[in-house]
Design a protein around this motif. Sequence first.
Motif, PDB file in Angstrom:
ATOM      1  N   VAL A  82       0.856  -1.189   0.000  1.00 25.34           N
ATOM      2  CA  VAL A  82       0.000   0.000   0.000  1.00 25.34           C
ATOM      3  C   VAL A  82       0.888   1.234   0.000  1.00 25.34           C
ATOM      4  O   VAL A  82       1.828   1.336   0.797  1.00 25.34           O
ATOM      5  CB  VAL A  82      -0.925   0.037   1.237  1.00 25.34           C
ATOM      6  N   TYR A  83       0.593   2.171  -0.896  1.00 22.35           N
ATOM      7  CA  TYR A  83       1.320   3.441  -0.942  1.00 22.35           C
ATOM      8  C   TYR A  83       0.302   4.576  -0.852  1.00 22.35           C
ATOM      9  O   TYR A  83      -0.594   4.694  -1.694  1.00 22.35           O
ATOM     10  CB  TYR A  83       2.138   3.554  -2.231  1.00 22.35           C
ATOM     11  N   ALA A  84       0.429   5.403   0.201  1.00 28.54           N
ATOM     12  CA  ALA A  84      -0.465   6.538   0.400  1.00 28.54           C
ATOM     13  C   ALA A  84       0.307   7.833   0.212  1.00 28.54           C
ATOM     14  O   ALA A  84       1.419   7.984   0.733  1.00 28.54           O
ATOM     15  CB  ALA A  84      -1.085   6.487   1.788  1.00 28.54           C
ATOM     16  N   VAL A  85      -0.295   8.767  -0.529  1.00 23.68           N
ATOM     17  CA  VAL A  85       0.331  10.052  -0.828  1.00 23.68           C
ATOM     18  C   VAL A  85      -0.555  11.174  -0.294  1.00 23.68           C
ATOM     19  O   VAL A  85      -1.765  11.196  -0.563  1.00 23.68           O
ATOM     20  CB  VAL A  85       0.498  10.254  -2.351  1.00 23.68           C
ATOM     21  N   PHE A  86       0.049  12.093   0.452  1.00 24.08           N
ATOM     22  CA  PHE A  86      -0.652  13.270   0.957  1.00 24.08           C
ATOM     23  C   PHE A  86       0.025  14.500   0.361  1.00 24.08           C
ATOM     24  O   PHE A  86       1.243  14.642   0.465  1.00 24.08           O
ATOM     25  CB  PHE A  86      -0.601  13.321   2.487  1.00 24.08           C
ATOM     26  N   ASP A  87      -0.767  15.379  -0.257  1.00 27.09           N
ATOM     27  CA  ASP A  87      -0.202  16.511  -0.990  1.00 27.09           C
ATOM     28  C   ASP A  87      -0.643  17.844  -0.376  1.00 27.09           C
ATOM     29  O   ASP A  87      -1.755  18.323  -0.646  1.00 27.09           O
ATOM     30  CB  ASP A  87      -0.637  16.439  -2.450  1.00 27.09           C
ATOM     31  N   PRO A  88       0.225  18.470   0.440  1.00 25.51           N
ATOM     32  CA  PRO A  88      -0.134  19.752   1.066  1.00 25.51           C
ATOM     33  C   PRO A  88      -0.239  20.903   0.074  1.00 25.51           C
ATOM     34  O   PRO A  88      -0.706  21.981   0.424  1.00 25.51           O
ATOM     35  CB  PRO A  88       1.024  20.002   2.049  1.00 25.51           C
ATOM     36  N   ARG A  89       0.188  20.710  -1.161  1.00 25.34           N
ATOM     37  CA  ARG A  89       0.042  21.755  -2.170  1.00 25.34           C
ATOM     38  C   ARG A  89      -1.422  21.918  -2.564  1.00 25.34           C
ATOM     39  O   ARG A  89      -1.899  23.027  -2.811  1.00 25.34           O
ATOM     40  CB  ARG A  89       0.857  21.418  -3.425  1.00 25.34           C
ATOM     41  N   THR A  90      -2.141  20.803  -2.656  1.00 27.30           N
ATOM     42  CA  THR A  90      -3.497  20.799  -3.200  1.00 27.30           C
ATOM     43  C   THR A  90      -4.558  20.381  -2.194  1.00 27.30           C
ATOM     44  O   THR A  90      -5.752  20.497  -2.484  1.00 27.30           O
ATOM     45  CB  THR A  90      -3.567  19.832  -4.396  1.00 27.30           C
ATOM     46  N   GLY A  91      -4.130  19.850  -1.030  1.00 31.53           N
ATOM     47  CA  GLY A  91      -5.100  19.330  -0.074  1.00 31.53           C
ATOM     48  C   GLY A  91      -5.787  18.084  -0.576  1.00 31.53           C
ATOM     49  O   GLY A  91      -6.969  17.843  -0.296  1.00 31.53           O
ATOM     50  N   THR A  92      -5.066  17.284  -1.330  1.00 32.39           N
ATOM     51  CA  THR A  92      -5.599  16.034  -1.879  1.00 32.39           C
ATOM     52  C   THR A  92      -4.581  14.914  -1.645  1.00 32.39           C
ATOM     53  O   THR A  92      -3.461  15.154  -1.187  1.00 32.39           O
ATOM     54  CB  THR A  92      -5.880  16.143  -3.393  1.00 32.39           C
ATOM     55  N   GLY A  93      -4.974  13.712  -2.008  1.00 34.84           N
ATOM     56  CA  GLY A  93      -4.055  12.588  -1.910  1.00 34.84           C
ATOM     57  C   GLY A  93      -4.620  11.368  -2.592  1.00 34.84           C
ATOM     58  O   GLY A  93      -5.682  11.427  -3.228  1.00 34.84           O
ATOM     59  N   ALA A  94      -3.924  10.253  -2.452  1.00 31.86           N
ATOM     60  CA  ALA A  94      -4.366   9.003  -3.065  1.00 31.86           C
ATOM     61  C   ALA A  94      -3.774   7.830  -2.302  1.00 31.86           C
ATOM     62  O   ALA A  94      -2.693   7.943  -1.702  1.00 31.86           O
ATOM     63  CB  ALA A  94      -3.941   8.936  -4.528  1.00 31.86           C
ATOM     64  N   VAL A  95      -4.500   6.725  -2.322  1.00 33.69           N
ATOM     65  CA  VAL A  95      -4.012   5.464  -1.762  1.00 33.69           C
ATOM     66  C   VAL A  95      -3.956   4.455  -2.900  1.00 33.69           C
ATOM     67  O   VAL A  95      -4.965   4.206  -3.570  1.00 33.69           O
ATOM     68  CB  VAL A  95      -4.916   4.954  -0.630  1.00 33.69           C
ATOM     69  N   LEU A  96      -2.775   3.885  -3.133  1.00 33.44           N
ATOM     70  CA  LEU A  96      -2.570   2.933  -4.224  1.00 33.44           C
ATOM     71  C   LEU A  96      -2.366   1.535  -3.648  1.00 33.44           C
ATOM     72  O   LEU A  96      -1.592   1.357  -2.697  1.00 33.44           O
ATOM     73  CB  LEU A  96      -1.372   3.347  -5.068  1.00 33.44           C
TER      74      LEU A  96
END
Length: 201
Positions: free
Chosen positions: A142-156
């Motif tokens: 599982v790879y989770a990404v949190f993006d403080p630039r956009t306030g979004t993310g994804a879990v792969l």
Amino acid sequence: MTIAPNDSRQTASFRYRAMRDFVQSMDDTVPGKFEVTKGGIVHDMVAPVGPHELTTVHLRRRLEKVMPEEMVSHTGEPDVEDASEGIMRRPDVMVIALADMDVPGSFDPRTLFAAIEVVSRSNPDNDWVGKVRDYALIGVPVYAVFDPRTGTGAVLTDIHPTPDGPRYATRKDFVYGEDVTIAEWTIPTDGLPRYKDAKAL
């Protein structure tokens, strides 16, 4: 000139060891984080304080509230490494069993339940492109990404074979404020910090 498969593997192994030795010699001497990828050495100038580190703290604490005692959301050293793939990464947060941390040297990436990255303002492609490729290649489930630039993310999730090697088959996008499930544990994402110039991105 034709290079035999064996020679090619030996050359790749030598190249990886040279990059690995360089990266380890740079630890604590140059600001930022060095990692070895399929494309070479990546140097990420991660700020020591601010939204990036604060997000890491929030994620670690929120996960540990819902995980059993034998699990930990670990930050910092050591790296996760697969020498056969020529990859050495250091996730911002690693979800791993305490028992699997009791090893000499780097962690086996296949013992991680998840790797979590907070997107760097200086090098976002490292998190959104390079690590999406590399974590699947080395077997992080599982790879989770949190993006403080956009306030979004994804879990792969769901690594599957492709002609270009293992890749994640499933991607679940989220926006800050939604609950997100990482491996077996669900945490809130409300109140996570954003980069101050995020509106310009």
